[in-house]
Design an enzyme around this catalytic site. Structure first.
Site, short mmCIF file in Angstrom:
data_model
loop_
_atom_site.label_atom_id
_atom_site.label_comp_id
_atom_site.label_asym_id
_atom_site.label_seq_id
_atom_site.Cartn_x
_atom_site.Cartn_y
_atom_site.Cartn_z
N THR A 58 0.86 -1.19 0.00
CA THR A 58 0.00 0.00 0.00
C THR A 58 0.90 1.25 0.00
O THR A 58 1.30 1.70 -1.06
CB THR A 58 -0.97 0.01 1.19
OG1 THR A 58 -0.25 -0.12 2.40
CG2 THR A 58 -1.99 -1.11 1.07
N LYS A 60 4.64 -6.56 3.62
CA LYS A 60 4.24 -5.15 3.46
C LYS A 60 3.96 -4.56 4.83
O LYS A 60 3.53 -5.27 5.76
CB LYS A 60 3.03 -5.02 2.55
CG LYS A 60 1.77 -5.46 3.21
CD LYS A 60 0.60 -4.51 3.18
CE LYS A 60 0.91 -3.12 3.56
NZ LYS A 60 -0.30 -2.43 4.11
N THR A 101 -2.25 -2.34 8.30
CA THR A 101 -1.76 -3.69 8.20
C THR A 101 -0.31 -4.00 7.93
O THR A 101 0.33 -3.45 7.05
CB THR A 101 -2.54 -4.46 7.13
OG1 THR A 101 -3.88 -4.39 7.47
CG2 THR A 101 -2.09 -5.88 7.02
N GLU A 138 5.94 5.49 8.39
CA GLU A 138 5.51 6.66 7.62
C GLU A 138 6.35 7.89 7.88
O GLU A 138 6.27 8.52 8.92
CB GLU A 138 4.05 6.91 7.94
CG GLU A 138 3.25 5.72 7.44
CD GLU A 138 1.85 5.69 7.95
OE1 GLU A 138 1.59 6.28 9.00
OE2 GLU A 138 1.01 5.07 7.27
N ASN A 142 -0.44 11.46 7.61
CA ASN A 142 -1.63 11.05 8.34
C ASN A 142 -2.68 12.13 8.49
O ASN A 142 -3.84 11.83 8.78
CB ASN A 142 -1.24 10.51 9.72
CG ASN A 142 -0.64 9.13 9.61
OD1 ASN A 142 -1.35 8.19 9.27
ND2 ASN A 142 0.65 9.01 9.85
N THR A 173 -8.17 12.67 3.31
CA THR A 173 -9.60 12.87 3.08
C THR A 173 -9.96 12.76 1.59
O THR A 173 -9.16 13.12 0.75
CB THR A 173 -10.02 14.26 3.61
OG1 THR A 173 -9.35 14.47 4.83
CG2 THR A 173 -11.50 14.29 3.88
#
Lengths: 433, 433
Positions: B166, B192, B203, B288, B428, B433
């Site tokens: 992802t 992943k 995940t 991230e 994040n 959105t």
């Protein structure tokens, strides 16, 4: 303070409560604050608050940290918490992680404040807030206490409040008058805190005074209840400070006696509760770099579960960044709920990979309902259609409310939390060294 | 992959292990990945991995979340975990918080993969990762599985690995050859994960294959041990996903039998352990927006305490922002230790204001030693003099090691964690959105 003290939609000014000059103090108290050279900025950094009534009653609450700062250890061990008359505070140095020398310094601070205010040592509480792990410049603090003693005054609440601040941007003090059936009393409070712990500047401190007369037991009851409903319900970054201290003192100078289980006690409790809740919310709103404040209310059948879920949502960096971004991202709420109610664990358990066949929620997911600003977005753990545009507009406001319903009923928990944005990272990563 | 697969100083390539083309698969396995229109980007998003050996053995581990996604629930309940032959995965939609319909979709996915790969339904595991709370486009997934079935190949490991990603930025696959006393076998893995849960993309998924022959019990033992030492020791944001799944499969296609308590088992275990640890570290490094990776090692006398402290330090936003800022801020470490060992609590307890006289560490602080990159900065909870310039240079590197010593000995825990920086907030808060 434009718009008055009570600014959040989540705290109403109780009836019988009237706002006064927030720098004021109840009868029987004097305070002062001076600059003693502890903060590199040269701002005020030593405060002294004294109750002139020998019959003063009190109670205190402290951090639950297993690494408490020296002033916390000293005050717990060498101060009679039910009759605190003098409070000496320094900002700019937390006197935490300072070993045996730190305790000696805290004792020196207590001795200096006792002498300066003419009160027995065991009636002096000491507090520090600021950098961790650096020896306290105790001589500067002592000189500051002496200077404060000369400057003590009945309208010194403002100077005291300024001296206990560190990274606070918002004003955090109040003075209100409360009409009790037995007479009129005053409640004042001075608070600091902008993060459970700020960039090497720790701590929540809150000092509350009233001129009502009450027993130490009543002090303990009121303080315990109000702390539970205010400072124990907030999260800026989920981090527990080494120095947190909250003190309630009652001078009795008005002669208005507040007896247990009376209308007097109820009304005074409502007033202290409202003041402490608004101050707690202001700490959240002042949370390092915060843009928005969230309130999560969790209802269900298990008191432990609702508390755990409220705290997990309030502490989740994913929920906090979504709040910052104005994103009604309920997937992150259900993720936090699943984590809070999942299998426990230390290292590893949290990462969540259970045993063969899976530990944690064996079988299907716990049925959870979620509403954001009154709009139901998830029912029995499945998304439901809703007006996304209206919801997006609602979560862009200053205060956002999340309601979570777990199976069963009878238990409820709430928590107030700040968002997590670039300013938090900047404050905590870039301005510290 | 420049510099080979084993890149961290914290994971050594074991002897007897040789790196191979990371896209390869052990004998007896075929895989494929296709774009089926689930990711808006049009990138590959459905993967299929099949073991052609009917005697294949396996084991699996799942998220401990109480809000598990539908594919987790279905695989747990309707798949024989000790003989998984086919794994069907989609990315772009987590099929989480999707209610009864989600479970029906997961069952359809399982049925489609069984038919497409010619394997019994109860030998098919299904996994999903992506957005939470949106119905799975199950027909697209079905078509993707069918397309994969036609494309299955012995060198399809790369295509499969790409399809399960992802937000991952780093490559997370490996293929190594292991020389066992009984013969040579291959171990491959595709993984992943860039955050326990990414911006609405959840995940950790990790699939490990070998062509050694072993019992399901041996699979369970090796997987259990290796998961504990890898994916259970990492924290990106402390958030537990709804979809985490790890599977180990052994085809037996080489005929090299790995018996319990043999040198074969030991060496194979070392190889799987090293591969999974490096993959776990890569998830942290890919956390991230991460700039740096920290390792915290805690030693002491109480196994629960060392685990709790390691996790508290790894999850602390204050420690993570300090790591990001290259700031050797040990005050924040001692704060996290104090919190982890302090009084417990749900809502409120964490805020830390204990009872009269103080709950938590009544008396003085727990004596704690802290070393950063081998430099002792704190001894018995008090700061010690050290070369600040050398330490500042050391914490500016890519990997930073923290050692914490609590009272007592015999217990040890470690945890790997990413920093918390502006990129995390941006990913994040702003791109969701």
């Amino acid at each position: 303070m434009a718009g008055g003290f009570f600014q959040s939609r989540w705290v109403e000014r109780p009836p019988h409560v009237t706002e006064r000059d927030p720098h004021g103090l109840p009868r029987g108290f004097r305070a002062a604050g001076v600059a003693a050279g502890i903060k590199p900025s040269g701002d005020p950094d030593v405060g002294l608050l004294v109750c002139d009534e020998p019959g003063c009653t009190s109670d205190a609450r402290f951090t639950a940290s297993a690494a408490p700062a020296a002033p916390v250890t000293l005050t717990r061990e060498r101060c009679a918490l039910e009759r605190i008359r003098t409070i000496a505070v320094n900002a700019g140095n937390a006197n935490a992680a300072t070993g045996r020398r730190g305790v000696e310094h805290a004792a020196k601070m207590q001795g200096a404040a006792a002498m300066a205010s003419g009160v027995r040592e065991d009636q002096v509480a000491v507090c520090s807030t600021g950098v961790i792990g650096v020896p306290l410049p105790v001589d500067d603090v002592g000189r500051g206490i002496l200077a404060c003693a000369h400057a003590l005054s009945a309208d010194g609440g403002g100077a005291f409040a300024r001296a206990i601040r560190t990274t606070d941007a918002l004003d955090k003090q109040a003075c209100v008058e409360v009409t009790l059936p037995s007479g009129t009393v005053t409640v004042a409070a001075q608070c600091k805190g902008a993060g459970m712990i700020s960039p090497r500047f720790a701590t929540l401190l809150c000092f509350v005074q009233t001129d009502a007369a009450m027993s130490a037991q009543t002090c303990a009851l009121l303080l315990g209840t109000c702390v539970k409903r205010s400072f124990q319900r907030i999260s800026v970054d989920g981090q527990l400070s080494t120095n947190d201290t909250v003190v309630l003192q009652a001078s009795g100078a008005t002669g208005v006696a507040v007896e247990p289980e009376t209308e007097d006690e109820l009304r005074l409790g409502e007033a202290i509760d409202a003041v402490m809740r608004e101050l707690a919310l202001r700490c959240v709103r002042d949370g390092e770099g915060a843009r928005r404040v969230g309130r999560v209310v969790v209802r269900g059948g298990d008191p432990d579960d609702v508390g755990r879920v409220a705290r997990a949502v309030a502490d989740s960096p994913l929920v906090k960044t979504a709040l910052y971004g104005g994103d009604p991202n309920w997937g992150r709420i259900i993720q936090a709920v699943g984590q809070a109610l999942g299998a426990p664990g230390g290292v590893g358990g949290r990462a969540g990979l259970g045993g063969p066949g899976g530990s944690g929620g064996a079988g299907g997911p716990v049925p959870v309902d979620i509403a954001i600003e009154g709009v139901t977005v998830c029912s029995a753990s499945a998304g439901v259609d809703h007006d996304a545009a209206a919801l997006a507009a609602a979560v862009a406001r200053d205060e956002v409310e999340y309601e979570i319903t777990l199976p069963g009923d009878g238990a409820e928990a709430e928590c107030y939390f700040s968002d997590l944005g670039h300013e938090y990272v900047t404050i905590n990563a870039e301005y510290t060294t």
